[in-house]
Design a protein around this motif. Structure first.
Motif, PDB file in Angstrom:
ATOM      1  N   GLN A   1       0.833  -1.220   0.000  1.00 28.96           N
ATOM      2  CA  GLN A   1       0.000   0.000   0.000  1.00 28.96           C
ATOM      3  C   GLN A   1       0.862   1.263   0.000  1.00 28.96           C
ATOM      4  OE1 GLN A   1      -3.416   0.154  -0.179  1.00 28.96           O
ATOM      5  NE2 GLN A   1      -3.166   2.356  -0.383  1.00 28.96           N
ATOM      6  N   LYS A   2       1.886   1.305   0.839  1.00 31.16           N
ATOM      7  CA  LYS A   2       2.763   2.488   0.919  1.00 31.16           C
ATOM      8  C   LYS A   2       3.549   2.664  -0.384  1.00 31.16           C
ATOM      9  CE  LYS A   2       2.185   3.719   5.283  1.00 31.16           C
ATOM     10  NZ  LYS A   2       1.554   4.932   5.673  1.00 31.16           N
ATOM     11  N   LEU A   3       3.997   1.549  -0.970  1.00 36.00           N
ATOM     12  CA  LEU A   3       4.726   1.615  -2.229  1.00 36.00           C
ATOM     13  C   LEU A   3       3.828   2.160  -3.337  1.00 36.00           C
ATOM     14  CD1 LEU A   3       7.204   1.072  -3.987  1.00 36.00           C
ATOM     15  CD2 LEU A   3       6.444  -1.303  -4.176  1.00 36.00           C
ATOM     16  N   MET A   4       2.603   1.661  -3.415  1.00 31.10           N
ATOM     17  CA  MET A   4       1.666   2.139  -4.432  1.00 31.10           C
ATOM     18  C   MET A   4       1.347   3.626  -4.220  1.00 31.10           C
ATOM     19  SD  MET A   4       1.091  -0.366  -6.486  1.00 31.10           S
ATOM     20  CE  MET A   4      -0.372   0.158  -7.325  1.00 31.10           C
ATOM     21  N   ASP A   5       1.128   4.032  -2.977  1.00 34.40           N
ATOM     22  CA  ASP A   5       0.865   5.441  -2.688  1.00 34.40           C
ATOM     23  C   ASP A   5       2.042   6.313  -3.110  1.00 34.40           C
ATOM     24  OD1 ASP A   5      -1.646   4.862  -1.693  1.00 34.40           O
ATOM     25  OD2 ASP A   5      -1.063   5.072   0.418  1.00 34.40           O
ATOM     26  N   ALA A   6       3.261   5.883  -2.801  1.00 29.83           N
ATOM     27  CA  ALA A   6       4.454   6.651  -3.173  1.00 29.83           C
ATOM     28  C   ALA A   6       4.558   6.765  -4.694  1.00 29.83           C
ATOM     29  CB  ALA A   6       5.702   5.991  -2.599  1.00 29.83           C
ATOM     30  N   TRP A   7       4.285   5.666  -5.414  1.00 29.13           N
ATOM     31  CA  TRP A   7       4.356   5.649  -6.870  1.00 29.13           C
ATOM     32  C   TRP A   7       3.350   6.630  -7.468  1.00 29.13           C
ATOM     33  CZ3 TRP A   7       3.574   0.593 -10.172  1.00 29.13           C
ATOM     34  CH2 TRP A   7       4.104   0.793 -11.450  1.00 29.13           C
ATOM     35  N   TYR A   8       2.162   6.715  -6.859  1.00 29.87           N
ATOM     36  CA  TYR A   8       1.118   7.599  -7.358  1.00 29.87           C
ATOM     37  C   TYR A   8       1.145   8.992  -6.721  1.00 29.87           C
ATOM     38  CZ  TYR A   8      -1.056   4.311 -10.483  1.00 29.87           C
ATOM     39  OH  TYR A   8      -1.292   3.471 -11.550  1.00 29.87           O
ATOM     40  N   GLY A   9       2.193   9.291  -5.961  1.00 30.18           N
ATOM     41  CA  GLY A   9       2.353  10.626  -5.386  1.00 30.18           C
ATOM     42  C   GLY A   9       1.383  10.944  -4.279  1.00 30.18           C
ATOM     43  N   LYS A  10       0.947   9.923  -3.562  1.00 31.58           N
ATOM     44  CA  LYS A  10       0.005  10.121  -2.454  1.00 31.58           C
ATOM     45  C   LYS A  10       0.676   9.734  -1.150  1.00 31.58           C
ATOM     46  CE  LYS A  10      -3.723   9.233  -5.537  1.00 31.58           C
ATOM     47  NZ  LYS A  10      -5.073   9.059  -5.728  1.00 31.58           N
ATOM     48  N   GLY A  11       0.002  10.017  -0.048  1.00 34.77           N
ATOM     49  CA  GLY A  11       0.531   9.639   1.254  1.00 34.77           C
ATOM     50  C   GLY A  11       1.493  10.664   1.808  1.00 34.77           C
TER      51      GLY A  11
ATOM     52  N   ALA B   1       4.538  13.042   2.724  1.00 38.39           N
ATOM     53  CA  ALA B   1       5.513  13.717   1.864  1.00 38.39           C
ATOM     54  C   ALA B   1       6.864  13.007   1.867  1.00 38.39           C
ATOM     55  CB  ALA B   1       5.675  15.166   2.301  1.00 38.39           C
ATOM     56  N   ALA B   2       7.242  12.442   2.996  1.00 36.80           N
ATOM     57  CA  ALA B   2       8.544  11.763   3.097  1.00 36.80           C
ATOM     58  C   ALA B   2       8.635  10.538   2.187  1.00 36.80           C
ATOM     59  CB  ALA B   2       8.804  11.348   4.542  1.00 36.80           C
ATOM     60  N   LEU B   3       7.492   9.974   1.811  1.00 41.97           N
ATOM     61  CA  LEU B   3       7.495   8.784   0.964  1.00 41.97           C
ATOM     62  C   LEU B   3       7.245   9.086  -0.512  1.00 41.97           C
ATOM     63  CD1 LEU B   3       5.544   6.203   3.165  1.00 41.97           C
ATOM     64  CD2 LEU B   3       8.012   6.460   2.895  1.00 41.97           C
ATOM     65  N   LYS B   4       6.932  10.323  -0.834  1.00 38.16           N
ATOM     66  CA  LYS B   4       6.652  10.666  -2.230  1.00 38.16           C
ATOM     67  C   LYS B   4       7.951  10.653  -3.033  1.00 38.16           C
ATOM     68  CE  LYS B   4       2.499  13.230  -1.301  1.00 38.16           C
ATOM     69  NZ  LYS B   4       1.827  14.510  -1.288  1.00 38.16           N
ATOM     70  N   LEU B   5       7.845  10.150  -4.256  1.00 39.11           N
ATOM     71  CA  LEU B   5       9.005  10.077  -5.138  1.00 39.11           C
ATOM     72  C   LEU B   5       9.225  11.425  -5.801  1.00 39.11           C
ATOM     73  CD1 LEU B   5       8.173   6.653  -6.805  1.00 39.11           C
ATOM     74  CD2 LEU B   5       9.725   7.073  -4.900  1.00 39.11           C
ATOM     75  N   THR B   6      10.432  11.928  -5.717  1.00 37.99           N
ATOM     76  CA  THR B   6      10.736  13.215  -6.344  1.00 37.99           C
ATOM     77  C   THR B   6      11.325  12.968  -7.723  1.00 37.99           C
ATOM     78  OG1 THR B   6      12.894  13.259  -5.270  1.00 37.99           O
ATOM     79  CG2 THR B   6      11.105  14.403  -4.152  1.00 37.99           C
ATOM     80  N   GLY B   7      10.972  13.824  -8.669  1.00 39.89           N
ATOM     81  CA  GLY B   7      11.510  13.725 -10.014  1.00 39.89           C
ATOM     82  C   GLY B   7      10.849  12.649 -10.866  1.00 39.89           C
ATOM     83  N   ILE B   8       9.819  12.000 -10.344  1.00 34.81           N
ATOM     84  CA  ILE B   8       9.114  10.951 -11.090  1.00 34.81           C
ATOM     85  C   ILE B   8       7.638  11.316 -11.110  1.00 34.81           C
ATOM     86  CG2 ILE B   8       8.470   8.516 -11.142  1.00 34.81           C
ATOM     87  CD1 ILE B   8      11.099   7.898  -9.744  1.00 34.81           C
ATOM     88  N   SER B   9       7.089  11.422 -12.306  1.00 36.64           N
ATOM     89  CA  SER B   9       5.663  11.726 -12.429  1.00 36.64           C
ATOM     90  C   SER B   9       4.841  10.486 -12.103  1.00 36.64           C
ATOM     91  CB  SER B   9       5.337  12.168 -13.855  1.00 36.64           C
ATOM     92  OG  SER B   9       6.039  13.326 -14.173  1.00 36.64           O
ATOM     93  N   PRO B  10       3.687  10.655 -11.469  1.00 40.39           N
ATOM     94  CA  PRO B  10       2.817   9.504 -11.222  1.00 40.39           C
ATOM     95  C   PRO B  10       2.404   8.867 -12.546  1.00 40.39           C
ATOM     96  CG  PRO B  10       2.073  11.406  -9.963  1.00 40.39           C
ATOM     97  CD  PRO B  10       3.146  11.883 -10.911  1.00 40.39           C
TER      98      PRO B  10
END
Length: 91
Positions: A5-15, A17-26
């Motif tokens: 769940q956390k991985l999917m949220d990070a991939w889609y730019g949700k959840g 801020a510390a887990l959001k991927l920078t430089g990668i568009s959802p």
């Protein structure tokens, strides 16, 4: 370590801020397609599940699999069929 769940949220730019991927568009594809990609990566050894057991539940964390180092090679290609068409994802 991240749960699915956390991985999917990070991939889609949700959840968080510390887990959001920078430089990668959802991704532009639906979440169920992303779940299929994740399952494909698990089945083929790029990712693996690491289970932790508590008295009340079992938690599954996603970790790098045996083939994860291949993703560092720019010439390595992962291909899978999605809804009857072939998709190529490079990493």
């Amino acid at each position: 370590m991240l749960t699915v769940q956390k991985l999917m949220d990070a991939w889609y730019g949700k959840g968080p801020a510390a887990l959001k991927l920078t430089g990668i568009s959802p991704p532009s594809f639906p979440r169920d397609t992303a779940e299929n990609i994740l399952a494909y990566l698990l089945i083929n050894g790029y990712l693996k599940e690491d289970f932790h057991f508590t008295p009340y539940s079992t938690i599954s964390y996603i970790r790098r699999g045996q083939l994860a180092t291949k993703l560092e090679d720019p010439s390595h290609t992962i291909a899978m069929t999605v809804r009857g068409r072939e998709e190529h994802h490079h990493r």
